[in-house]
Every structure is written in structure tokens, then in C-alpha cells.
Enzyme design. Sequence first.
Site, short mmCIF file in Angstrom:
data_model
loop_
_atom_site.label_atom_id
_atom_site.label_comp_id
_atom_site.label_asym_id
_atom_site.label_seq_id
_atom_site.Cartn_x
_atom_site.Cartn_y
_atom_site.Cartn_z
N SER A 127 45.27 33.16 29.84
CA SER A 127 44.69 33.30 30.93
C SER A 127 43.28 32.76 31.09
O SER A 127 42.83 32.15 32.54
CB SER A 127 44.90 34.57 31.62
OG SER A 127 44.08 35.60 30.79
N GLU A 183 35.64 40.99 47.06
CA GLU A 183 35.19 41.88 45.96
C GLU A 183 35.44 41.35 44.65
O GLU A 183 36.11 40.58 44.23
CB GLU A 183 35.93 43.10 46.40
CG GLU A 183 37.09 43.48 45.33
CD GLU A 183 38.25 42.63 45.75
OE1 GLU A 183 38.40 42.27 46.67
OE2 GLU A 183 38.69 42.42 44.91
N LYS A 236 42.20 32.28 37.87
CA LYS A 236 41.91 32.81 39.05
C LYS A 236 41.41 31.59 40.06
O LYS A 236 41.84 31.91 41.38
CB LYS A 236 40.77 33.61 38.89
CG LYS A 236 40.91 34.90 38.48
CD LYS A 236 39.58 35.81 38.47
CE LYS A 236 39.94 37.35 38.05
NZ LYS A 236 40.28 37.52 36.67
C1 LIG Z 1 40.88 38.46 35.95
C2 LIG Z 1 41.57 38.06 34.69
C3 LIG Z 1 42.80 38.45 34.24
C4 LIG Z 1 43.36 39.74 34.83
O1 LIG Z 1 43.75 39.26 36.18
P1 LIG Z 1 45.46 39.26 36.55
O2 LIG Z 1 45.29 39.10 38.10
O3 LIG Z 1 46.07 40.47 35.97
O4 LIG Z 1 45.78 38.07 36.16
C5 LIG Z 1 43.26 38.15 32.92
N1 LIG Z 1 42.54 37.20 32.39
C6 LIG Z 1 41.37 36.60 32.46
C7 LIG Z 1 40.99 35.39 31.91
C8 LIG Z 1 40.83 37.15 34.04
O5 LIG Z 1 39.71 36.52 34.26
#
Ligand SMILES: *Cc1c(COP(=O)(O)O)cnc(C)c1O
Length: 620
Positions: free
Chosen positions: A604, A338, A316
Site C-alpha cells: 500500500s 481530517e 491514498k
Molecule cells: C493510510 C494507509 C493505510 C491504511 O488505510 P486503508 O484505508 O485501510 O487502506 C495503509 N497503508 C498505507 C501506506 C497508508 O498510508
Amino acid sequence: MQQNLSNSAKTDMQLKICGMKYQDNIKQVAALKPDYLGFIFYEKSPRHFDGVMPQLPEGIKKTGVFVNENLNTVIETVNKFKLQAVQLHGEESAFYCNMLNTSKQLNEPVEVIKVFSVKDGFNFEVLKQYENVCDYFLFDTKGKLPGGNGYTFDWSLLNNYPSTKPYFLSGGIGLDQVDDIKKFKESKAAKYCYALDVNSKFEIAPGLKNIAILKEFQNKLSDKTMQENYNVDDKGYYGNFGGAYIPEMLYPNVEELRQNYLKVMAEPEFKKEFDKLLKDYVGRPSPLYFAKRLSEKYNTKIYLKREDLNHTGAHKINNTIGQILMAQRLGKKRIIAETGAGQHGVATATVCALMGLECIVYMGEIDIARQAPNVARMKMLGATVIPAKSGSRTLKDATNEAIRDWINNPVDTHYIIGSAIGPHPYPDMVTRFQSVISEEIKWQLKEHEGRENPDYVVACIGGGSNAAGTYYHFLHEPNVNIIAVEAAGLGVNSGESAATSVLGKEGIIHGCKTLLMQTNDGQITEPYSISAGLDYPGVGPMHAHLAKTGRAEFMSITDDEAMKSGLELCELEGIIPAIESSHALAIFKQKQFKPNDVVVMSLSGRGDKDLNNYIEYFKI
Ligand SMILES: *Cc1c(COP(=O)(O)O)cnc(C)c1O
């Protein structure tokens, strides 16, 4: 006779530009790199070639066009001009073709293309005797003179084509046929269509070709435009999805951003600052890690893109860094956001602290109670957390509050959206900031595997920002398969799920048209997933388009499957993943990959934030 290249018929069609006459013009046309250039050795043609052949680039096949010419003359001409192909436009017999084909007097072998003229119908029986004596057939429109008449015949006649010999399609093909050609390509008749042959429709005068129009024709037919476009178009749509469905009062804010975002992102100073912060502050490039033990277990090659190692623990931050720089360029002093579970709120509060900008985060009252550690983080970072007390007091209501704030503060405030969602230009802007992920994958994979493109890219999808960034540079690489992983919650049909591509219908959420989980009368359904980041009732418009076109394969993973795969990664690789990322990891239990497949997966985020969930689930 040369080898038939019949498999080319299935890929993209070759291009033959015929009727070349003038030196300079020949050179200009050759610079467009067509596959064949045709020279007409027939004196009655207005395009009769004057006999001075310029040096042509490699790879273009010089083709001599003849009409009922004496065979020895043909052979002499082939040798003299080093022709690679001969096109026979008269009543040459199969015997004649065979003589040419097998002639010992040819210095080099030539491709033999036999032309047949089609008018209202065609008796395909005549092809039989030519099957073994020429390399290609060419179908042209019957006209007064052989070739160059400017009329097309009814291509659907070729639906009855009885042969497997690749053929050239000719006769009056021009720029205005591009759509017809695209349709034709989808038809049964096109299966053995090897090349398009163009001539008079691209001329300024007989034999003098219009370079600009030829170029336009090539561009319109090129692979890139023949395929779907998976990037946003200039109106903010991905196919049917996207756009900016916003209240009128928000229009000036969104429009200001739309008019400026690409310009700002292209500024060298902006790029420099963005890259520098990604490197020094976020810690990029994030490693592309070959997960050896995981790969052994699933008998394929698995690489993990380590977004979990970024500052603040997920992807993010790539987006919030980009957007805070954008806000500064646009002269904004105040940042709003938000947040649901608080991850995006923390990433926003972080960059606001970094830049010394005021930060206000709207968060549902219920979420504030559920996500105390992230609320504390935001406060430590200097943000003001404002509870949303209306409705279900969760993410949806926090979003409404943020939008209300933005309407009331149009001049000095920038709204940082945290995923590839929202009104145009947000999905595209967020995707571009996150595309650093696939940009790095390309060169990192080259180092590991000697090639830039993996066989698969995989990512979990909430709104779809880590996925969009992971796919971005592979969207138009047809050999790269794309897998999108959604949260099935307790099961796709359990009523407690967030598998939007399966359960969603077209609708509008957060200012864009996309797939959306909703009741029959259009009320947004409350989604469910064990992972807060995937617990979203919509999906970014790019992903809706990827789902609808079939470019991406969508898979759904339940809470249980994700949790088990999360723990497995801990045990096999010593990495505790975010539960969102664990969903992606779980696909290896559903889908078999080949031992040599290279599968690149976006990890992610890290699992620190999910510790309580893991503890409760596994009774640790
Ligand atoms: C917020 C988040 C997601 C999902 O958000 P996307 O916009 O779909 O990438 C996925 N993995 C993690 C670790 C997150 O914090």
C-alpha cells in the site's frame, strides 16, 4: 447410459424447462440457455408436442417425455428428434429402463430419467431396482395427470433420500418458490439434487411459456444472487453494516453527494479526466511485481501490487484525485479533511494544490506535534492545518472538527474522507475510486500468469480503502480467497491493539454502523498500532461484512512481526515498505501457501515516512 454428473449437484443446480410446444416460444425459451428442454410425447397432455423441432443452440439437452409408451416408439422418437434424454413418466419397469438404456437401435446414447410421484410420503425402497438402469431420478408431485399439475410436495421428505444418484426436483416450482429453493439448497436433502424441473407455473397457457418470468427466475437463482452480495445495496448497507448515521444538519450535504456520485462517476468526461490524472500525475498503472526472492523464501508465488510507487507514496492519492474531481463537478470551492498521522492530509493538500482549491486539514494537536514532517508537507502544498484541541486531541477529535466545519459550510465545501469509512455513500465511493487497483491486477496477472484471478488477494486494513480496492473485482469470484490483515499492536489481548474484527462489536463510528472497538457501555476504545495508518478503532462496513460472512479471512499481526517482515522485504527485494504494508507481508510467517498458489498482495505504501520508526526499532 451416460456418465453421472453427480458433482454438479454440489455446485449450481441445472434447469429443465418442460412442456415446450410452440415454435416461436421454443426458440425464445432456448435463448435463455436452460440445460434441458422437455418435449412431451404423450397425446393426452395439453402440452403434447406438435412435432416440428426448431434448431436449438448447442448445449441444451432435448428431452422426450413419455408415459408408458411402447419402447420401439420411444427409440424411434429419440432417433428422429435427436433427443439427448428420455424422461419416463409412467409405470415403466426397471427392465424397461434397462432395455432402453442398452438398446442397440439408438443412434446415440441417451440419458434416462425415471420419474417417481410423491404425495404425502414416499417409499424409497422402490428406487433400489432402478439404481443401475437409469441416470437420474425425478421427483414430481402426484396429481391427476403425469406432470404439469402446479403443486409442490413436501421437499423435506427427501431428507431421507437413501441414494447417491443425482435427481431432478419437480412439481409446481415457480417464482414464489425462490426463497424455498434457496433454503432447500442448504438442506441435507439437496445434496444430490442435480436439477430443477419447471413447467406450468411459467405458462401463459398450457405449453406457452412466459419468457419474462422465466428470466426473472433464472436471475434470482443465479450464482450471483445465491451468494452473498458484497457490494453496497441501494440503501447503503453491506449486510448489516453501513448506512448513514448522521446529525440532521449534515443530511443535505450527504444527500447531495449520494444523489450524484454514481451519476458523476459514470460520465465519460469524468472517467476520462480521472484516468488521465491517474496515468500522468499519479503514475498508474502501478506495476504488478513478481517478488522472486520473497517467493523462493516462502515457496509460493508472490506478486506485489506497487501502490508504493504512486505519487505521494501510497494508494491514498487514487481516492483524493477521484474526490477532488467529484467536488469540482458538484461546484465546490473549498475542501476539508481530517488526518491522523498526516498521510491523508498530504494526499488531500496535494490534489487541492493541483486544482487550485482552498484546503483545510483538521489534525489533533498531539498528532501535529508527533507528525512534524507531514505538517510541513501540507503547509508547503498550501493547506491550512487547524489543530483540534478538544478531547484526546487526536484523530477522533479532528474528525469532529471537520464535521462541524461541514455543517457550517454546506454549500461550497466538500469533505474528503480518506478511507472506506464514513456515512453512505463514502465507503462505496472510496471503494470505487480505489478499485482501479484490482482492475489493473486482472490484466497484469493475465500477462504474467495467463489468468486473471489469483488464488489469494491480501491487503492490510486500517479503515480499509487499499483493501477494498484490491478486493473489489474479486469479491464475487469464489475461487479467489481474500485475506485481510489487521494490526494486533502489542498482541490482540494486550489491551494495546487495533485488531477490530476480533475485538470489535457492532457500533456506530463516523456515521456508519460497523465493527468497532468499544467498552461495555459503548465508549470507543483508544486503539494502538506502531503504524499510524492502521491505528483506527473501527473498520469500513464492507470489511465488517466480509468478516461476518466469512468471505474474507482476517489475520492479526503484531508490531514486532510487521517490523521484521518490513526489514525482510528490504533485504530480499530492495523495497522499503510502509509499516502498514509490512503487516500484510508478515502473514507468510503465519500461513503456509502451496508452491503453485498465486498470492497478490497490496504494497500500500513506501516506507520513507516510517524511517524514524525503523531506525528506532532496529537501532540502525
Ligand atoms: C493510510 C494507509 C493505510 C491504511 O488505510 P486503508 O484505508 O485501510 O487502506 C495503509 N497503508 C498505507 C501506506 C497508508 O498510508
